[in-house]
Design an enzyme around this catalytic site. Structure first.
Site, PDB file in Angstrom:
ATOM      1  N   GLU A   1       0.817  -1.201   0.000  1.00 30.48           N
ATOM      2  CA  GLU A   1       0.000   0.000   0.000  1.00 30.48           C
ATOM      3  C   GLU A   1       0.860   1.265   0.000  1.00 30.48           C
ATOM      4  OE1 GLU A   1      -2.700   0.237   3.223  1.00 30.48           O
ATOM      5  OE2 GLU A   1      -3.738   1.964   2.378  1.00 30.48           O
ATOM      6  N   ASP A   2       1.912   1.252   0.817  1.00 25.59           N
ATOM      7  CA  ASP A   2       2.633   2.504   1.059  1.00 25.59           C
ATOM      8  C   ASP A   2       3.975   2.636   0.348  1.00 25.59           C
ATOM      9  OD1 ASP A   2       0.577   3.038   2.746  1.00 25.59           O
ATOM     10  OD2 ASP A   2       1.642   2.464   4.569  1.00 25.59           O
TER      11      ASP A   2
END
Ligand code: MN
Length: 735
Positions: free
Chosen positions: A89-90
């Site tokens: 996600e990051d």
């Protein structure tokens, strides 16, 4: 190693080594090598990231992995997934890369975790949809949900560094979705901690108050527990049991919940604690037989309440919980709940069924886990099992809150259950919505406001001559339809508002009057708005004649709820400036454009939140109001933390309930007390008496909760009064 200080690097390594130590008992050298590899990947990926608190980001995945194994009892796969749960996600790392490095299983776990966070991102209208996606992910592999819970627990534990509004959103969502989920999975201690943390952020005052009370009453509680357990202890010793007795207070949240629901004070929540007898079973006898033997010892000493036996030893709960519960009459005539568990059962109760494998030996840990995970999946899939209770916990039945309908071509469309044919039209396309004149539902002609039911097949009839009407706003429920309609009206409104403004000027000139605040107040009351632009709009729409106008100005303003407004030029209001989400919004005597929610009628001093219903309207709810909890979770972008400072000009409606022994003059005594309170104005009073008992309800105007609490305190001193409490004022009810 980049950017971190020497001390930070030390801290990271220490935390990681602790994780390795915790996993030592059930991992092979090879598995520990994989854990190291996952750590390195996460460390590199998050190397330039810090959490809101300023600490290195990597500490978060390590903490989540620790919770997953130490507090829940998951295994190696979960450590890997937890360490990697935020990288896709990051950071730049892709699922493919994880699959390449760690294989299909770990990749699919990380993928599931990435998807869930996407699902819970700031979306206001997709809640039910989200929930189904979550359930679908669950049926893939329960570990995803459990690691997500560990992730949420760590985020809740470190919520302090977030902005107040983020805190509200996260706590609301946790209370609404994650705590019930933890409950269903049998992760009681996690559920309890989540709820307590939610309370801490949603109702800080109440939380502190209850915590304080628990501390203050601890000594008395301990004395009682000792008095209660001493005879049991000696009997169990005689029988050669290896056991522990403890009396833990109930969770802060459950005490608060009970106080709220029953509208009672702390000392009236009588069962503040339960006694737990946790024993090591003797060999050669079943755990069940020994539980019942201990039950028999306890009930030799104290009289049991026969309808309060709960036998989850013979038949464990679906989530794995096992224990024998009984309620007995303790010293001093107090009912005491006694929970009898073996240490294995206790472990399951505290940490969920995953803890179970500890007792089966480390070798078949993953297969034990797999079995448990399969069991929970079956439970959730089986519509007949009590898994559906699970949905009740969500306060809204999210499955029935949606319907599936069909297009003429047979495509399935999911809509909220209150949707109408017009919602459907807007769902298909806004142009179809704007020009809709009617619909055919299951081949029958119906109006646009026709409510849809699951399974309906809908065809929209359009005409290019059709224009959207204001009335339509009353019967569309989907956010999309509302937004589209509103934006189309905005232009039209501006024209009508202008006409209204001109018309009002004309009326005033005709009556030879000045536009002063009294005139506006009466107009605001009559048109039930507190916004000048809306007022002009309504006048522009109605084009009232001067006779009607005179009537409106003659009317005495009598208002059931107090509304507030700011008399100002709407063009000069910068609505956006009111909603700086990074700090609490201050509402005080100078504030304008807000309304008190009629579902919970808060008063200054209560913990409140603001819901930005539209550009110029802020609705204030009590944080404890069920609607506020729902809004926090489903429309958090519109929810702001509000600090409601003390008012000295505006007064608010509060309600007090009284109970007591009927006595001549008691009503008079009460009203005397009220009239002596300087900051309180009585609005209505209602007393009823039967069989020597009287019950009363008093409505008063107060400036804040302090005034109300003072009044409650003084009323409680009146002779004959046995109970005084603040009461909720529901929508539209009056006394
Ligand atoms: Mn995370």
């Amino acid at each position: 190693m980049k950017k971190f200080t020497v001390n930070e690097k030390k801290l990271i390594l220490r935390e990681f080594n602790e994780l390795l130590q915790l996993s030592e008992s059930f991992t092979t050298d090879e598995q520990r090598e994989l854990i190291r590899k996952a750590f390195n990947m996460a460390y590199e990926a998050h190397a330039n990231m810090r959490r809101k608190s300023g600490e290195p980001y990597i500490l978060h995945p390590i903490a989540v992995a620790k919770i997953a194994i130490d507090e829940i009892g998951l295994g190696t796969k979960s450590i890997l997934a937890a360490l990697l749960h935020d990288v896709v996600e990051d950071t730049e790392i892709t699922i493919d890369e994880i699959q390449h490095q760690f294989g299909e299983k770990i990749a699919s776990l990380v993928d599931g975790l990435t998807k869930i966070s996407g699902v819970f991102a700031n979306r206001s209208d997709l809640q039910a949809e989200n929930f189904r996606k979550v359930l679908m992910t669950m049926t893939g592999d329960m570990r995803v949900i459990i690691i997500k819970l560990a992730d949420r627990l760590h985020n809740m534990r470190t919520l302090d560094s977030m902005s107040p509004n983020k805190q509200l959103k996260i706590a609301g969502e946790t209370l609404f979705i994650y705590a019930p989920l933890a409950h269903r999975l049998g992760l009681y201690s996690i559920k309890q901690e989540l709820e307590d943390l939610c309370l801490k952020y949603l109702h800080p005052h109440e939380y502190d108050h209850i915590l304080q009370q628990i501390k203050e009453t601890e000594k008395g509680r301990l004395t009682y527990i000792n008095r209660f357990s001493l005879p049991i202890t000696s009997r169990l010793n005689e029988e050669g049991y290896d056991f522990e007795i403890s009396g833990r207070p109930k969770s802060i949240y459950s005490i608060w919940n009970k106080m709220e629901k029953k509208n009672v004070g702390f000392d009236q929540v009588y069962d503040l604690f339960a006694i737990r007898i946790i024993f090591k079973p003797k060999p050669n006898l079943t755990e069940k037989a020994q539980c019942w033997n201990i039950y028999s010892i306890v009930t030799d000493l104290y009289i049991p309440k026969y309808d309060r036996i709960r036998d989850w030893v013979s038949q464990p709960k679906a989530n794995g919980y096992e224990a024998l519960h009984a309620t007995v009459m303790g010293p001093g005539g107090k009912w005491v709940e006694v929970q009898i568990r073996t240490n294995r059962m206790n472990e399951i109760a505290e940490r969920g069924y995953a803890a179970h494998w500890k007792y089966k030996g480390a070798s078949d840990q993953e297969s034990e886990l797999d079995r448990w995970i399969k069991q929970i999946r079956e439970m959730l899939e089986d519509p007949k099992s009590d898994a559906l209770e699970f949905l009740d916990d969500f306060k809204l039945n999210l499955f029935t809150s949606e319907i599936m309908v069909f297009t003429p071509k047979g495509e399935i469309i999911t809509l909220p259950s209150a949707s109408t044919a017009l919602d459907f039209a807007f769902y298909i396309h806004s142009e179809i919505g704007f020009h809709a004149v009617g619909a055919k539902v299951n081949h029958k002609l119906v109006g646009l406001n026709h409510p849809l039911r699951g399974g309906d097949q809908i065809e929209i009839i359009t005409s290019q001559k059709q224009q959207p009407e204001l009335l339509w706003l009353d019967f569309v429920t989907t956010a999309k339809a509302k937004a589209k309609l509103k934006s189309s009206f905005r232009e039209k409104r501006r024209i009508i508002s202008n006409e209204g403004k001109n018309h009002l000027e004309y009326l005033l000139i005709e009556l030879n009057m000045q536009p002063n605040s009294t005139v506006f107040r009466k107009l605001f009351n009559h048109y039930k708005t507190r916004n000048k632009e809306k007022l002009y709009f309504k006048i522009g729409e109605e084009k009232i004649d001067s006779e009607t106008f005179k009537q409106i100005l003659k009317k005495r303003s009598r208002n059931k709820y107090i509304k507030f407004w700011g008399i100002e030029n709407p063009e000069s209001t910068n609505a956006a400036s009111m909603f700086d989400k990074s700090k609490p919004l201050i509402v005080d005597d100078n504030s304008r454009n807000y309304t008190i929610a009629h579902c919970c009628n808060p008063i200054p001093g209560d913990d409140v939140i603001g819901y930005k219903a539209d550009e110029d309207d802020l609705i204030i709810h009590k944080t404890s109001c069920p609607n506020a909890i729902r809004l926090n979770s489903s429309e958090s972008t519109k929810v702001v933390k509000v600090e409601w400072t003390t008012h000295r000009i505006l007064a608010f409606l509060g309600r007090i309930s009284l109970k007591g022994i009927d006595d001549i003059g008691i009503v008079n005594s009460c009203t005397t007390v009220i009239s002596k309170e300087l900051n309180v104005n009585m609005r209505a009073i209602n007393f009823e008496s039967h069989d020597g008992i009287f019950e009363g309800i008093i409505d008063v105007y107060v400036y804040n909760t302090t005034d109300l609490n003072n009044l409650i305190m003084n009323l409680s001193k009146v002779k004959g009064i046995t109970q005084v409490a603040r009461m909720e004022i529901g929508d539209h009810d009056s006394i």
